[in-house]
Design a protein around this motif. Sequence first.
Motif, PDB file in Angstrom:
ATOM      1  N   GLY A  19      -0.553 -52.597  -3.028  1.00 27.24           N
ATOM      2  CA  GLY A  19      -0.588 -51.140  -2.925  1.00 27.24           C
ATOM      3  C   GLY A  19      -0.394 -50.485  -4.284  1.00 27.24           C
ATOM      4  N   TRP A  20       0.575 -50.989  -5.041  1.00 24.45           N
ATOM      5  CA  TRP A  20       0.810 -50.462  -6.386  1.00 24.45           C
ATOM      6  C   TRP A  20      -0.394 -50.721  -7.293  1.00 24.45           C
ATOM      7  CZ3 TRP A  20       1.289 -53.257 -11.018  1.00 24.45           C
ATOM      8  CH2 TRP A  20       1.731 -52.517 -12.116  1.00 24.45           C
ATOM      9  N   GLY A  21      -0.950 -51.935  -7.215  1.00 22.30           N
ATOM     10  CA  GLY A  21      -2.091 -52.273  -8.058  1.00 22.30           C
ATOM     11  C   GLY A  21      -3.324 -51.453  -7.739  1.00 22.30           C
ATOM     12  N   VAL A  22      -3.602 -51.246  -6.453  1.00 20.86           N
ATOM     13  CA  VAL A  22      -4.760 -50.434  -6.046  1.00 20.86           C
ATOM     14  C   VAL A  22      -4.578 -48.992  -6.500  1.00 20.86           C
ATOM     15  CG1 VAL A  22      -5.930 -49.450  -4.040  1.00 20.86           C
ATOM     16  CG2 VAL A  22      -5.455 -51.899  -4.114  1.00 20.86           C
ATOM     17  N   ALA A  23      -3.370 -48.457  -6.342  1.00 21.02           N
ATOM     18  CA  ALA A  23      -3.110 -47.080  -6.766  1.00 21.02           C
ATOM     19  C   ALA A  23      -3.321 -46.924  -8.265  1.00 21.02           C
ATOM     20  CB  ALA A  23      -1.679 -46.681  -6.392  1.00 21.02           C
ATOM     21  N   THR A  50       5.168 -36.342   1.435  1.00 24.20           N
ATOM     22  CA  THR A  50       4.377 -35.126   1.636  1.00 24.20           C
ATOM     23  C   THR A  50       3.320 -35.394   2.705  1.00 24.20           C
ATOM     24  OG1 THR A  50       2.646 -35.710   0.039  1.00 24.20           O
ATOM     25  CG2 THR A  50       4.602 -34.573  -0.824  1.00 24.20           C
ATOM     26  N   PRO A  51       2.729 -34.341   3.305  1.00 22.43           N
ATOM     27  CA  PRO A  51       1.644 -34.567   4.264  1.00 22.43           C
ATOM     28  C   PRO A  51       0.482 -35.368   3.662  1.00 22.43           C
ATOM     29  CG  PRO A  51       2.436 -32.319   4.437  1.00 22.43           C
ATOM     30  CD  PRO A  51       3.115 -32.916   3.232  1.00 22.43           C
ATOM     31  N   GLU A  52       0.195 -35.119   2.388  1.00 21.27           N
ATOM     32  CA  GLU A  52      -0.895 -35.863   1.737  1.00 21.27           C
ATOM     33  C   GLU A  52      -0.582 -37.354   1.654  1.00 21.27           C
ATOM     34  OE1 GLU A  52      -1.065 -31.670   0.807  1.00 21.27           O
ATOM     35  OE2 GLU A  52       0.523 -33.150   0.494  1.00 21.27           O
ATOM     36  N   ALA A  53       0.681 -37.691   1.412  1.00 20.14           N
ATOM     37  CA  ALA A  53       1.086 -39.093   1.306  1.00 20.14           C
ATOM     38  C   ALA A  53       0.939 -39.827   2.631  1.00 20.14           C
ATOM     39  CB  ALA A  53       2.530 -39.188   0.813  1.00 20.14           C
ATOM     40  N   ALA A  54       0.880 -39.077   3.734  1.00 12.33           N
ATOM     41  CA  ALA A  54       0.734 -39.695   5.053  1.00 12.33           C
ATOM     42  C   ALA A  54      -0.713 -40.092   5.342  1.00 12.33           C
ATOM     43  CB  ALA A  54       1.226 -38.741   6.140  1.00 12.33           C
ATOM     44  N   LEU A  55      -1.650 -39.561   4.572  1.00  9.28           N
ATOM     45  CA  LEU A  55      -3.066 -39.795   4.858  1.00  9.28           C
ATOM     46  C   LEU A  55      -3.472 -41.266   4.756  1.00  9.28           C
ATOM     47  CD1 LEU A  55      -5.701 -38.444   5.642  1.00  9.28           C
ATOM     48  CD2 LEU A  55      -6.144 -38.024   3.207  1.00  9.28           C
ATOM     49  N   PRO A  56      -3.057 -42.012   3.722  1.00  7.51           N
ATOM     50  CA  PRO A  56      -3.441 -43.434   3.678  1.00  7.51           C
ATOM     51  C   PRO A  56      -2.990 -44.209   4.920  1.00  7.51           C
ATOM     52  CG  PRO A  56      -2.622 -42.749   1.535  1.00  7.51           C
ATOM     53  CD  PRO A  56      -2.353 -41.619   2.475  1.00  7.51           C
ATOM     54  N   GLY A  57      -1.797 -43.908   5.427  1.00  4.93           N
ATOM     55  CA  GLY A  57      -1.333 -44.588   6.634  1.00  4.93           C
ATOM     56  C   GLY A  57      -2.204 -44.274   7.831  1.00  4.93           C
ATOM     57  N   ALA A  58      -2.621 -43.019   7.961  1.00  6.77           N
ATOM     58  CA  ALA A  58      -3.473 -42.627   9.080  1.00  6.77           C
ATOM     59  C   ALA A  58      -4.826 -43.330   9.014  1.00  6.77           C
ATOM     60  CB  ALA A  58      -3.665 -41.112   9.085  1.00  6.77           C
ATOM     61  N   ILE A  59      -5.421 -43.367   7.830  1.00  2.00           N
ATOM     62  CA  ILE A  59      -6.717 -44.022   7.679  1.00  2.00           C
ATOM     63  C   ILE A  59      -6.583 -45.530   7.851  1.00  2.00           C
ATOM     64  CG2 ILE A  59      -8.583 -44.511   6.038  1.00  2.00           C
ATOM     65  CD1 ILE A  59      -8.178 -41.699   4.940  1.00  2.00           C
ATOM     66  N   PHE A  60      -5.498 -46.102   7.334  1.00  2.00           N
ATOM     67  CA  PHE A  60      -5.266 -47.535   7.506  1.00  2.00           C
ATOM     68  C   PHE A  60      -5.181 -47.888   8.988  1.00  2.00           C
ATOM     69  CE2 PHE A  60      -3.542 -51.699   6.939  1.00  2.00           C
ATOM     70  CZ  PHE A  60      -3.732 -52.059   5.614  1.00  2.00           C
ATOM     71  N   VAL A  73      -9.472 -42.238  -0.917  1.00  2.00           N
ATOM     72  CA  VAL A  73      -8.467 -42.810  -0.014  1.00  2.00           C
ATOM     73  C   VAL A  73      -9.069 -43.958   0.790  1.00  2.00           C
ATOM     74  CG1 VAL A  73      -6.868 -42.339   1.867  1.00  2.00           C
ATOM     75  CG2 VAL A  73      -7.278 -40.597   0.141  1.00  2.00           C
ATOM     76  N   PHE A  74     -10.289 -43.762   1.270  1.00  2.00           N
ATOM     77  CA  PHE A  74     -10.962 -44.835   2.022  1.00  2.00           C
ATOM     78  C   PHE A  74     -11.131 -46.072   1.156  1.00  2.00           C
ATOM     79  CE2 PHE A  74     -12.219 -41.730   5.260  1.00  2.00           C
ATOM     80  CZ  PHE A  74     -12.128 -42.510   6.404  1.00  2.00           C
ATOM     81  N   ALA A  75     -11.528 -45.879  -0.090  1.00  2.00           N
ATOM     82  CA  ALA A  75     -11.693 -47.019  -0.996  1.00  2.00           C
ATOM     83  C   ALA A  75     -10.375 -47.745  -1.192  1.00  2.00           C
ATOM     84  CB  ALA A  75     -12.239 -46.533  -2.340  1.00  2.00           C
ATOM     85  N   ALA A  76      -9.285 -46.989  -1.355  1.00  2.00           N
ATOM     86  CA  ALA A  76      -7.970 -47.602  -1.545  1.00  2.00           C
ATOM     87  C   ALA A  76      -7.558 -48.399  -0.314  1.00  2.00           C
ATOM     88  CB  ALA A  76      -6.929 -46.522  -1.843  1.00  2.00           C
ATOM     89  N   VAL A  77      -7.771 -47.835   0.864  1.00  2.00           N
ATOM     90  CA  VAL A  77      -7.388 -48.508   2.113  1.00  2.00           C
ATOM     91  C   VAL A  77      -8.190 -49.788   2.315  1.00  2.00           C
ATOM     92  CG1 VAL A  77      -7.519 -48.307   4.631  1.00  2.00           C
ATOM     93  CG2 VAL A  77      -6.505 -46.464   3.282  1.00  2.00           C
ATOM     94  N   ILE A  78      -9.497 -49.717   2.084  1.00  2.00           N
ATOM     95  CA  ILE A  78     -10.355 -50.896   2.286  1.00  2.00           C
ATOM     96  C   ILE A  78      -9.973 -52.004   1.311  1.00  2.00           C
ATOM     97  CG2 ILE A  78     -12.730 -51.739   2.079  1.00  2.00           C
ATOM     98  CD1 ILE A  78     -13.623 -48.974   3.153  1.00  2.00           C
ATOM     99  N   LEU A  79      -9.740 -51.652   0.058  1.00  2.00           N
ATOM    100  CA  LEU A  79      -9.321 -52.652  -0.930  1.00  2.00           C
ATOM    101  C   LEU A  79      -7.970 -53.269  -0.565  1.00  2.00           C
ATOM    102  CD1 LEU A  79     -10.250 -51.048  -4.372  1.00  2.00           C
ATOM    103  CD2 LEU A  79     -11.081 -53.231  -3.475  1.00  2.00           C
ATOM    104  N   HIS A  80      -7.026 -52.434  -0.213  1.00  2.00           N
ATOM    105  CA  HIS A  80      -5.679 -52.885   0.124  1.00  2.00           C
ATOM    106  C   HIS A  80      -5.709 -53.860   1.302  1.00  2.00           C
ATOM    107  CE1 HIS A  80      -1.212 -51.453   0.710  1.00  2.00           C
ATOM    108  NE2 HIS A  80      -1.298 -52.670   0.221  1.00  2.00           N
TER     109      HIS A  80
END
Length: 327
Positions: free
Chosen positions: A93-97, A286-296, A233-240
């Motif tokens: 997660g850290w590396g992808v970010a 923050t609400p924005e920080a919750a988005l990766p979890g929702a997409i994941f 965000v989608f790219a980060a989730v798919i890679l992770h």
Amino acid sequence: MSIDKSQPQAAEERSARIAVTLFPLLILAGGLVAVLTPGSFTGLAPLINPLLGVIMFGMGLTLTPVDFALIGKRPIPVAIGVVAQFVIMPLLGWGVAMALGLPSALAAGVILVGCCPGGTASNVVSYLARGDVALSVAMTSVSTILAPVLTPLLTLWLAGQYMPVDAAAIGLSILQIVLLPVVVGLAVRYFLPRLVERLLPALPWISVAAITVVVIAVVSGSAAIIFSAGLLVFAAVILHNGLGYLLGYGAARLFGLPTSAKRTTAIEVGMQNSGLAAGLARTYLTPEAALPGAIFSVWHNVSGAAMAAYWRRRDARVRGPEVADRH
């Protein structure tokens, strides 16, 4: 969830297989509505943590003493999976970010997903992939038990550079909405086994409904950032998720685990309790920080089902359809 030959468990598994197949479609539909009409769902935010508690209570209902006995009988495979879970996914997660240059809120959200324990859907996907289901349940259970300590500490270490992280509050929340409901579910299963057996087929659908509402609540609060950074965000989730599968399988292969255990380890590492990540991020970040979890939550079910289907087809080619079906 446990898989055996009994009729209640067979009914539970049929229900779970259908639920995990339809789950991404339901969330996609709900997420689309939430993006288009975000104001309609702002009142759902207070329900996120209670619904996560319902999901974890359902997990507790599916567990039996046999599931925990495996930890003593086969500690090495369980330890390999759990250590890989809490080493590979947080660092990924850290590396992808870092690699994608994510904004602070999204970076923290991706890292938080990686720091969470394994998700309950991994047990069903492991079954569909002809993995070691008992091992999957044991890994999920142990990572969930360790989460109140490891998740906040890892999040503080890796996501704290992006925004303030209240590790103590996160740990307390995990105890309240994860560990306590699981323990209560275990107690109910022990004292009311006949009632629980009748409820088992409905549990996957209750979990699907709960996590769908969680995702809708999160997406409705993050609609603006979806339009501005959705593809990132989608790219980060798919890679992770994809690298988690790959490195999880590699870790099991490195230690010489059998094929079924390698598949299970890959699934356990790659599939996270992303609903928990979304809820924690919305509450403490923050609400924005919750988005990766929702997409994941959507993506790991799609990718897990696809990977399971690939392995089943490969087994059929190697062994023949009849042999593969009996495996």
